[in-house]
Design an enzyme around this catalytic site. Structure first.
Site, PDB file in Angstrom:
ATOM      1  N   GLU A  33      -2.528   7.309  12.865  1.00  6.31           N
ATOM      2  CA  GLU A  33      -1.318   6.611  12.444  1.00  6.31           C
ATOM      3  C   GLU A  33      -0.441   6.292  13.656  1.00  6.31           C
ATOM      4  OE1 GLU A  33       0.201   6.324   8.582  1.00  6.31           O
ATOM      5  OE2 GLU A  33      -1.657   5.437   9.295  1.00  6.31           O
ATOM      6  N   ARG A  34       0.293   5.200  13.554  1.00  7.41           N
ATOM      7  CA  ARG A  34       1.312   4.918  14.555  1.00  7.41           C
ATOM      8  C   ARG A  34       2.515   5.824  14.282  1.00  7.41           C
ATOM      9  NH1 ARG A  34      -1.010   0.646  12.365  1.00  7.41           N
ATOM     10  NH2 ARG A  34      -2.084  -0.861  13.692  1.00  7.41           N
ATOM     11  N   LYS A  53       0.832  -1.210   0.000  1.00  4.11           N
ATOM     12  CA  LYS A  53       0.000   0.000   0.000  1.00  4.11           C
ATOM     13  C   LYS A  53       0.862   1.253   0.000  1.00  4.11           C
ATOM     14  CE  LYS A  53      -2.685  -0.448   3.592  1.00  4.11           C
ATOM     15  NZ  LYS A  53      -2.234  -1.737   4.157  1.00  4.11           N
TER      16      LYS A  53
END
Length: 490
Positions: free
Chosen positions: A189-190, A163
């Site tokens: 998001e991390r 991705k």
């Protein structure tokens, strides 16, 4: 650095109650309107957004920052306006949080304009009524899943199937080929993902025309809920003021809905089906409808979509699908075979793939390609059980075409050159269509399959097959029998 948004203080109140991220504030006069920003704590570090007016004296808001240290009776200042995002050429190549603070360890912004993140979608009079294809330079997308200029495409896939690489290549092609601007919006998001993306973009030399906005996973739901609005405000500046095309990448749109669900629950709203907020459709539309093609430019969006428990009837998935003009599905099976980009052509679809938009030739070729690949998918089980020799001559020809199509639809990316050693290729739609058409007409039936693997235009296959042809024959046989016995792993 929250000071840019806190000028013109207009009112002063006091905290009436604190329940987690929900804060009630009392004002004796000048009750702040909905979406106003309030500040409390040391140096105004605690930021609250007003979401409801309870009565003539009290407002209820959701904290966009952690509320540790907030106490009843503490002074609260009205910032005199809504949440704002920085816009201007200076924001290019920078990374921001939801408040517009730079988080890339570079120098602070000096001269930028601040605009409200709450903007109305463009009016119908300003919208372009012409359906245009957004050319990515990636063969499998342009031929089988054409994207709409000013449209929304959903990207479905698990971890490790490519991705981020696909998104990175689209950013590169837009910046290099079309001189556009890319904006990456990370919702939930991390921190590891954000840091890796920043490093990858810098290594790929596309950071100069890119902006990143992150609402990290550890931040309160209010911040994650507003980060998409902040990114859209920046995108609208480049579309309307700079008159440039913008590629807006959102990862992950489901986490936007999830953050809205948390905010709704904290505010005490009655939940809807499966616990989702009753206003989910409206909140999603407020974001999606701002992504549009207008008379000044276009915002084209590619959104990663998580489908809860693979249930496509989930309300979050249903509401998201209604906004998408294309669905790109990444396949782990194709990735394991080395067929990159690992897009599954049979599960992916696009509303643009109609004769009236892409043209009769393109539509007919795409249908023939899908038909050939679908027949091959049906024959694979028979081949695995009985062997290729049990197929009719016609079916063997279908298998040969399908395998050559699969390999031709692979492509070396500019952003992976340092890892693969293969120079990237930008393939025009006409070259991609010509290549597929010539394969379907059996022009390359005597060429080894590896000659079509990881090339750009179809003519590269001849150049790849002729030098050292004997070596090529040992790598992959010109007939499908040996290819099926030993599937290429890339």
């Amino acid at each position: 650095m929250l000071g840019q948004q806190t000028t013109n203080m207009s009112g002063r109140g006091a905290v009436a109650s604190v329940r987690g991220s929900v804060v009630d504030v009392r004002f004796d006069k000048d009750l702040p309107p909905i979406h106003s920003i309030l500040r409390a704590g040391s140096e105004g570090r605690i930021v609250i957004e007003v979401l409801a007016q309870l009565d003539a004296r009290h407002v209820r808001g959701i904290a966009l920052t952690p509320t540790q240290g907030l106490a009843r009776g503490m002074a609260v200042e009205d910032a005199g306006g809504p949440l704002k995002a920085p816009v201007g050429k200076e924001i290019l190549s920078r990374m921001f949080d939801v408040f517009g603070n730079v988080i890339d360890r570079q120098a602070a912004l000096s001269d930028v304009e601040w605009r409200s993140v709450h903007q109305a979608p463009p009016s119908l009079a300003r919208r372009s009524t012409k359906s245009e294809v957004f050319e990515t330079g990636i063969k499998v997308i342009d031929v089988l899943v054409p994207l709409e200029r000013g449209g929304k495409a959903g990207l479905f896939g698990g971890a490790g199937v490519g991705k981020t690489v696909l998104l990175t290549e689209m950013i590169h092609n837009l910046v290099k080929q079309q001189e556009g601007v890319s904006i990456f919006c990370g919702i939930g998001e991390r921190c590891r993902e954000g840091e890796e993306l920043y490093r990858d973009m810098k290594a790929a030399d596309v950071l100069a025309n890119m902006v990143m906005v992150f609402g990290q996973m550890n931040e309160p739901p209010g911040a994650r809920f507003r980060v998409a609005h902040a990114a859209l405000t920046m995108a609208e500046y480049f579309r309307d003021d700079e008159r440039r095309d913008v590629l807006l990448l959102i990862d992950n749109i489901f986490r936007f809905i999830q953050a809205g669900m948390e905010v709704s629950g904290l505010m005490g709203q009655m939940p809807s089906r499966l616990g989702y907020q009753p206003t989910m459709g409206t909140e999603l539309s407020q974001v999606e409808e701002r992504i549009a093609n207008t008379d000044t430019g276009a915002i084209t969006s590619i959104q990663a979509v998580y489908v809860p428990a693979d249930d496509f009837t989930d309300p979050a998935a249903v509401h998201t699908f209604s906004h998408l003009s294309a669905s790109i599905v990444l396949s782990r099976t194709r990735a394991s075979e080395g067929l990159f980009p690992a897009i599954d052509p049979l599960q992916s679809s696009s509303k643009m793939a109609t004769p009236g938009i892409v043209g009769a030739r393109h539509y007919a070729l795409a249908q023939e390609i899908r038909s050939t690949l679908a027949q091959y998918a049906q024959l694979r089980d028979i081949i695995a059980m009985l062997g290729l020799e049990q197929l009719s001559r016609e079916d063997r020809n279908v298998v040969a075409r399908a395998r050559r199509l699969e390999r031709f639809l692979t492509q070396p990316f500019f952003t992976t050159t340092q890892f693969t050693g293969l120079e990237g290729r930008f393939v025009s739609l006409e070259d991609a269509l010509n290549g597929c058409e010539r394969i379907l007409r059996d022009e390359f039936k005597d060429y080894p399959e590896n000659a079509l693997y990881m090339i750009g235009a179809i003519d590269e296959a001849k150049a790849k097959a002729n030098p050292g042809e004997s070596a090529g024959q040992t790598e992959a046989a010109p007939n499908p029998e040996s290819g099926i016995k030993a599937e290429r792993a890339g």
